[in-house]
Structures are given as structure tokens and as C-alpha cells.
Scaffold this active site. Structure first.
Site, PDB file in Angstrom:
ATOM      1  N   SER A   5       3.269  -2.149  10.372  1.00 54.45           N
ATOM      2  CA  SER A   5       4.757  -1.956  10.622  1.00 54.45           C
ATOM      3  C   SER A   5       5.597  -3.208  10.178  1.00 54.45           C
ATOM      4  O   SER A   5       6.266  -3.885  10.687  1.00 54.45           O
ATOM      5  CB  SER A   5       5.080  -1.651  11.998  1.00 54.45           C
ATOM      6  OG  SER A   5       4.754  -0.294  12.324  1.00 54.45           O
ATOM      7  N   GLU A  63      -6.728   4.787   7.991  1.00 55.67           N
ATOM      8  CA  GLU A  63      -6.683   6.153   7.549  1.00 55.67           C
ATOM      9  C   GLU A  63      -7.937   6.937   6.958  1.00 55.67           C
ATOM     10  O   GLU A  63      -8.417   8.069   7.245  1.00 55.67           O
ATOM     11  CB  GLU A  63      -5.226   6.270   6.624  1.00 55.67           C
ATOM     12  CG  GLU A  63      -3.968   6.162   7.621  1.00 55.67           C
ATOM     13  CD  GLU A  63      -2.939   5.716   6.924  1.00 55.67           C
ATOM     14  OE1 GLU A  63      -3.050   5.803   5.581  1.00 55.67           O
ATOM     15  OE2 GLU A  63      -2.030   5.065   7.349  1.00 55.67           O
ATOM     16  N   ASN A  82       0.854  -1.329   0.040  1.00 55.62           N
ATOM     17  CA  ASN A  82      -0.003   0.019  -0.152  1.00 55.62           C
ATOM     18  C   ASN A  82       0.715   1.154  -0.025  1.00 55.62           C
ATOM     19  O   ASN A  82       1.501   1.572   1.041  1.00 55.62           O
ATOM     20  CB  ASN A  82      -0.914  -0.079   1.265  1.00 55.62           C
ATOM     21  CG  ASN A  82      -1.760   1.337   1.493  1.00 55.62           C
ATOM     22  OD1 ASN A  82      -1.807   2.100   0.384  1.00 55.62           O
ATOM     23  ND2 ASN A  82      -2.288   1.277   2.778  1.00 55.62           N
ATOM     24  N   LYS A 141       0.100   4.310  -0.135  1.00 51.67           N
ATOM     25  CA  LYS A 141      -0.392   5.330   0.361  1.00 51.67           C
ATOM     26  C   LYS A 141      -0.335   6.616  -0.546  1.00 51.67           C
ATOM     27  O   LYS A 141      -0.302   6.726  -1.931  1.00 51.67           O
ATOM     28  CB  LYS A 141      -0.215   5.643   1.676  1.00 51.67           C
ATOM     29  CG  LYS A 141      -0.119   4.354   2.648  1.00 51.67           C
ATOM     30  CD  LYS A 141      -0.138   4.668   4.216  1.00 51.67           C
ATOM     31  CE  LYS A 141      -0.022   3.335   4.715  1.00 51.67           C
ATOM     32  NZ  LYS A 141      -0.268   3.491   6.231  1.00 51.67           N
ATOM     33  N   HIS A 156      -9.551   1.142   5.027  1.00 51.52           N
ATOM     34  CA  HIS A 156      -8.397   1.346   5.829  1.00 51.52           C
ATOM     35  C   HIS A 156      -8.373   2.346   6.994  1.00 51.52           C
ATOM     36  O   HIS A 156      -9.296   3.287   6.849  1.00 51.52           O
ATOM     37  CB  HIS A 156      -7.364   2.044   4.785  1.00 51.52           C
ATOM     38  CG  HIS A 156      -5.881   1.994   5.267  1.00 51.52           C
ATOM     39  ND1 HIS A 156      -5.400   2.921   6.290  1.00 51.52           N
ATOM     40  CD2 HIS A 156      -4.935   1.015   5.290  1.00 51.52           C
ATOM     41  CE1 HIS A 156      -4.022   2.572   6.531  1.00 51.52           C
ATOM     42  NE2 HIS A 156      -3.819   1.483   5.936  1.00 51.52           N
TER      43      HIS A 156
HETATM   44  P1  PGA Z   1       2.598   0.276   7.538  1.00 44.34           P
HETATM   45  O1  PGA Z   1       1.260   0.587   7.079  1.00 44.34           O
HETATM   46  O2  PGA Z   1       3.431  -0.854   7.252  1.00 44.34           O
HETATM   47  O3  PGA Z   1       3.455   1.452   7.338  1.00 44.34           O
HETATM   48  O4  PGA Z   1       2.416   0.391   9.039  1.00 44.34           O
HETATM   49  C1  PGA Z   1       0.392  -0.663   6.782  1.00 44.34           C
HETATM   50  C2  PGA Z   1      -0.963   0.050   6.442  1.00 44.34           C
HETATM   51  O5  PGA Z   1      -1.337   0.860   6.536  1.00 44.34           O
HETATM   52  O6  PGA Z   1      -1.431  -0.764   5.389  1.00 44.34           O
END
Ligand code: PGA
Length: 262
Positions: free
Chosen positions: A212, A96, A9, A11, A94
């Protein structure tokens, strides 16, 4: 058998030329593995050019979001209908989107429905915040998110979709969940699917861990029964770290097969 799925992803990162460079590097560094599906989720802007550049034997495309109406006066939005033939998957719900853009449970339910209506597979994200975890509410939160998002679906639909368990406190924080925490959540999710949609849906739905994820931690999660892959944010923006995750997943698979060769 559920095929392992790894989703990057991106983003709101990478303009068109940066995205093109990353795809180029990934195509050089990620091998084709029959038993691993690798999906890239770039920004809306880069989906179209990437669909031309991408080696379809190696990668599929996902959109990071879409609007549930098929068309109309919705300034700034892109519909699932418009993503037909372009994206194989769409990430829905998601954290976010839920927390920054205020997407509520009914909207996420409508997006999941729009996804199926348009022949695109949803990757539904669920997960609790730190406060909810500390208050012991994880299962309740997962229950409410699943109950609403899946409410209009058939078992046949649920068995083909993807659910990503992404604890909000682990996203972008470096504070990766412990495999045991993921195990509890993933088994709760699969149990919910079994209770509501039956054995076949529970056996076939793919459930990912996200939050993460880096190469070092993936074997720990793959050893958790019922974890079928990863939704990767930050580590998907660098070809070495993302290729490392895919290639190391393949090594894990080979170990399970009792074969240490390449
Ligand atoms: P991250 O994001 O691996 O940077 O924690 C995961 C996600 O939002 O899908």
C-alpha cells in the site's frame, strides 16, 4: 552506498497497448536521477515490447515470476533462462504467488537459485500474514522464509540481491505498515543476513518496503535506516502516482543532502 530502488509491480493489469501508453507517460514524467533506480514489472506478455520502447537510462525491467527449470515440459511456464537479456530482475516469492498459487518454501529457494544461475537478480519477497502478526510470529516467519530462500547462496550473491519486506496484511489493502513496524522487520532481515553471510552482505543487500505504498507515506519509510526503496503495486499503475513516488524520493534525497533546489 546502496542505491535507492523503486519497483512498480503491475501484477495482472494492462494489456500491451495500455502498458505502452503508461510507459510513454512515465518516460515524460519521471526524470533521470543518478541515485535512484526505477524498475517496471509488467506482465510476461508485455516484457518484450516494453524492452524495445523503454528508455534504458530511466528504467529497468523485472519479470513478476518465472519457473525454476531452464526448459522442458512445463505447460504455461516461462523460465529464467528465457528471460535472460530481457529482464534485469525477477520478483520471487511474492505473497500472491505463495498464497494463491501455492508456491512453497523449497520452490522459492529453487527460483532464487535459478535466478542467479541465469544472471538475473532476484527480488525476494518476504512477510507475515495478519494472523501471524497477531500471534507475534513475524520474526519466526521471516526467519523461515529467509533461511530456505537463501540457503544455497554465497555472501557475494546475497549482497547483490534485493529483499522486499511486504507484510501480507498491507498488500492491496490501503493498510500501510507503520514505519516502526517496517523498521523492526528490516532490521531483523539485515541482522539475519549479517549473521549468516557476514558484514559485507548485510551492508550491501538492498531491502525494500512494500504494501500500500503511496507518495504520502514514502518519506516516513525513507527515514527508517535500512529501508532502501519500495515495491509498489496499485500506485504503479497510474503515471502520476508512480512518478510522484519517484520524484518525491528524489526530493527526500535532496533534503538529506541539505539542498532544497531541483
Ligand atoms: P500494493 O502492492 O502496493 O498494491 O499494496 C504491493 C505489492 O504487492 O508488491
Amino acid at each position: 552506498m546502496r542505491k535507492i530502488l523503486i519497483v512498480g509491480n503491475w501484477k495482472m493489469h494492462l494489456n500491451a497497448s495500455q502498458a505502452s501508453l503508461l510507459v510513454h507517460r512515465l518516460q515524460e514524467n519521471v526524470k533521470i536521477y543518478r541515485d535512484i533506480e526505477v524498475v517496471l514489472a509488467p506482465t510476461m506478455l508485455t516484457l518484450q515490447p516494453m524492452s524495445v520502447q523503454l528508455d534504458r537510462r530511466k528504467f529497468r525491467l523485472a519479470a513478476q515470476n518465472a519457473y525454476f527449470k531452464d526448459e522442458g515440459a512445463y505447460t504455461g511456464e516461462v523460465s529464467f533462462t528465457m528471460l535472460r537479456d530481457l529482464a534485469h530482475y525477477v520478483i520471487v516469492g511474492h505473497s500472491e504467488r505463495r498464497h494463491i498459487f501455492g508456491e512453497d518454501l523449497p520452490m522459492i529457494r529453487d527460483k532464487v537459485a535459478a535466478s542467479f544461475r541465469n544472471g538475473i537478480m532476484p527480488i525476494l519477497c518476504v512477510g507475515e500474514t495478519k494472523q501471524e502478526k497477531d500471534d507475534g510470529e513475524t520474526k519466526q516467519v521471516l526467519h523461515d522464509q529467509l533461511m530456505t530462500a537463501l540457503s544455497n547462496l554465497t555472501g557475494d550473491e546475497v549482497e547483490r540481491m534485493v529483499i522486499a519486506y511486504e507484510p501480507v496484511w498491507a498488500i492491496g489493502t490501503g493498510d500501510v505498515a507503520k514505519p516502526a513496524q517496517a523498521a523492526a522487520a528490516v532490521s531483523y532481515i539485515r541482522g539475519y543476513v549479517k549473521d549468516v553471510f557476514g558484514e559485507k552482505a548485510a551492508a550491501d543487500v538492498r531491502i525494500l518496503y512494500g504494501g500500500s505504498v503511496v507518495e504520502d507515506v514514502i518519506h516516513g519509510f525513507l527515514n527508517v535506516p535500512g529501508v532502501d526503496g519500495f515495491l509498489v503495486g496499485g500506485a504503479s499503475l497510474n503515471y502520476q502516482s508512480f512518478a510522484g513516488i519517484v520524484n518525491s524520493t528524489r526530493r527526500w534525497q535532496r533534503e538529506q543532502e541539505g539542498d532544497n533546489g531541483e
